[in-house]
Design an enzyme around this catalytic site. Structure first.
Site, PDB file in Angstrom:
ATOM      1  CG  ASP A 163      -2.043   0.937   1.183  1.00 24.80           C
ATOM      2  OD1 ASP A 163      -2.005   1.849   0.345  1.00 24.80           O
ATOM      3  OD2 ASP A 163      -2.994   0.781   1.957  1.00 24.80           O
ATOM      4  CB  CYS A 170      -6.046   2.556  -1.614  1.00 26.48           C
ATOM      5  SG  CYS A 170      -4.857   3.571  -0.731  1.00 26.48           S
ATOM      6  CE  LYS A 199      -6.338   0.289   1.813  1.00 28.96           C
ATOM      7  NZ  LYS A 199      -5.454   1.464   1.729  1.00 28.96           N
ATOM      8  CG  HIS A 227      -9.921   1.073   0.760  1.00 25.95           C
ATOM      9  ND1 HIS A 227      -8.935   1.925   0.299  1.00 25.95           N
ATOM     10  CD2 HIS A 227     -10.920   1.885   1.195  1.00 25.95           C
ATOM     11  CE1 HIS A 227      -9.298   3.175   0.456  1.00 25.95           C
ATOM     12  NE2 HIS A 227     -10.506   3.184   0.999  1.00 25.95           N
ATOM     13  CE  LYS A 248      -2.698   7.371  -1.111  1.00 24.71           C
ATOM     14  NZ  LYS A 248      -2.712   6.890   0.292  1.00 24.71           N
TER      15      LYS A 248
END
Length: 579
Positions: A32, A71, A122, A124, A275
């Site tokens: 991540d 993400c 994760k 998400h 990001k």
């Protein structure tokens, strides 16, 4: 190697013989916020990643592999084979990270093929059923559905029944051990998705990693990020060693990727962007596949652009499974086998609470078109100018305008300008449903503690306007209501929770001044800090059939600051009314 992995290996050695014609296992390792430059393999002399480097060089490594800028959309692209806006996942919070429940995920495809499926870490892509990982093909789950976990060393994970699983220890180690147990104990082919949170903030890491990296003279932030990556690297090495010793690795397809560019300004091979941005540095990530059974393609480096949407069709093709129609991704098997593929463009879309198609990108083998809004145009030659320093939109004649027109057409086709986040279904899953603050909407003076309402956030100064959660109900039902809150005020606070079309439940919350929990952060965090919330069961609420909104508020507004904060409302279904 850690004791847990050793114990598992001792127990399982000698029990892993498999038929030669059994389909291969699949292990998908996803980090991540690990950017393209966060590997020593890619020329970064400030980081040590020997195990990830070895994995990528042993397998087939893609030099130009693209994902979404953040993400949740990336994860939806990997699991669906479709551009994320088609799945409903366009943002990272407020239920706009949710992937539609009619999407057939890679896990569901493999589950239908007889695979044992597990997700560790994760998710998400939806916090409640029918969007929970257990409803999207993962029969085993230990992890979290939020955009980030608030503490790497303590907290509550969730399982496939959406039950709380308290833990203390190192989250990265716990996820690795859980994935190892799942894989080493499996007597049938498995699909294991190991989705680390690291190196996503908060910056928390064990002393030995921190101290090792600190000697390299970096900022504290980058020291922590690199230390977190090196912790992951060590765990991956342990995991692959255990699988190899158990005789499982050679018959396992191992995939490694990250979900977006770096979460900060650090080495990224000279690429522009980080990001959240659509430029090369924000969406180009490490990606490789160690093919099973000594496949001759292992060791090959592929420069042809590929993307997250290609994972599902490629895995299914490798396993000899049919590839669904109407995917955006394509199988990369021809490239793996040394062949050619037709030229194509890869599209990318920015993230935000509303899909407009801008900013967006379109990439071919040479050119990158960038539209930061509907009126701007940029064109870059990624062969001669991978760092995007010269906008050649005008200089290349018809190339730029042709790509701009093609991008507009694709954005309109893929886009969902009227997309609305799905409501929380009160009847689709387990008896208890969590209404978390970041999945609701604030009204009037009520607000989030941070402007964005990211994961783990909470409503502050809840007043007469209050906050609400969009819900979906088909039948009338009775629910026991529990509130997690903080109240710093002169006296107890009257509160009401009211279903649309029904009678509200009035109750009183006593003063409960909660405190921020201690954390092991190496640098100040951007996210909210964890708190030990007060919990109060407040009564039974009758929710009528067809209710679409639950609103929590106070009868009066006592100034701008009421002192009432709400972290979560839990509804435990008792029985249908009249049932």
């Amino acid at each position: 190697m850690r004791t847990t992995l050793c114990c598992l290996l001792v127990v399982l050695l000698g029990t892993c013989a498999r038929a030669q014609n059994a389909p291969p296992n699949v292990l998908f390792i996803l980090t991540d916020d690990q950017g393209i430059g966060d590997l020593s393999l890619h020329g970064n002399d400030s980081i040590r990643t020997p195990n990830l480097d070895r994995l990528l060089t042993r397998g087939v490594r893609f030099e130009r592999f693209y994902v979404s800028p953040v993400c949740a959309p990336t994860r939806a692209g990997f699991l669906s084979g479709r551009y994320p806006p088609r799945t409903g996942s366009i943002y990272v919070t407020r239920r706009l990270e949710t992937m539609d429940d009619d999407v057939v995920t890679l896990a569901e495809h493999l589950q239908r093929a007889g695979y044992r499926t597990g997700l560790f870490g994760k998710w998400h892509n939806g916090a409640t059923f029918p969007y929970h990982p257990a409803a999207q093909g993962f029969e085993e789950f230990l992890g979290f559905t939020l955009g980030h976990f608030n503490d790497y060393f303590a907290g509550e994970l969730r399982n496939e029944k959406d039950e709380a699983v308290p833990f203390r220890g190192d989250l990265t180690q716990i996820l690795t051990d859980s994935a190892a147990q799942f894989m080493l104990s499996s007597s049938t082919p498995f699909f294991c998705m190991l989705a680390y949170q690291a190196p996503h903030t908060p910056v928390q890491v064990a002393d030995r990693y921190w101290e090792s990296v600190k000697e390299r003279g970096l900022t504290d932030y980058n020291t922590g990020i690199y230390a977190m990556i090196e912790a992951v690297d060590e765990r991956v090495g342990e995991l692959l060693t255990a699988l190899e010793a158990a005789g499982k690795l050679e018959h396992t397809l191992v995939i490694f990727a990250s979900d977006n560019g770096p979460n900060g300004d650090r080495f990224r091979m000279g690429l522009r962007g980080t990001k959240g941005q659509v430029d090369e540095g924000g969406v180009r990530v490490p990606f490789g596949m160690l093919l099973p059974d000594h496949h001759p393609a292992n060791g090959r480096v592929i420069s042809r652009p590929a993307a997250h949407i290609d994972l599902l069709p490629t895995v299914l093709d490798l396993l000899g499974r049919p590839i669904p129609e109407a995917l955006d991704g394509v199988s990369l098997l021809p490239l793996l086998e040394g062949g050619q593929m037709d030229h194509r463009f890869i599209y990318g879309f920015g993230q935000g609470p509303r899909f407009t198609g801008y900013p967006g990108t379109m990439r071919g083998e040479r050119y990158l078109y960038v539209a930061r809004d509907s009126g701007s145009h940029e064109l870059y030659d990624l062969i001669d100018d991978p760092g995007q320093t010269q906008n050649i939109y005008v200089a290349r004649g018809h190339v730029g305008p042709a790509m701009a027109e093609r991008y507009r057409t694709k954005a309109m086709e893929v886009g969902a300008p009227g997309l609305v986040a799905p409501p929380i279904d009160l009847e689709a899953g387990p008896t208890t449903v969590q209404l978390q603050a970041h999945e609701g909407e604030s009204l009037g003076r009520t607000r989030y503690s941070e402007p964005n309402g990211w994961a783990n956030d909470f409503f502050v100064d809840v007043g007469i306007d209050g906050a609400y959660w969009p819900v979906l109900t088909r039948r009338a039902g009775r629910y026991r209501v529990t509130v997690e809150y903080h109240l710093d005020a002169p006296g107890p606070q009257d509160v009401i929770i009211r279903p649309e079309g029904g009678e509200g439940l009035a109750f009183q919350l006593p003063i409960a001044v909660t405190w921020q929990q201690p954390v092991a952060d190496r640098v100040p965090r951007k996210e909210v800090y964890p708190r030990a919330w007060a919990t109060q069961e407040v009564g039974v609420l009758e929710v009528p059939a067809g209710c679409t909104r639950l609103t929590l508020s106070t009868p009066i507004q006592a100034g701008e600051e009421t002192g009432l904060w709400i972290k979560e409302v839990r509804l435990t279904r008792l029985e249908p009314i009249g049932g």
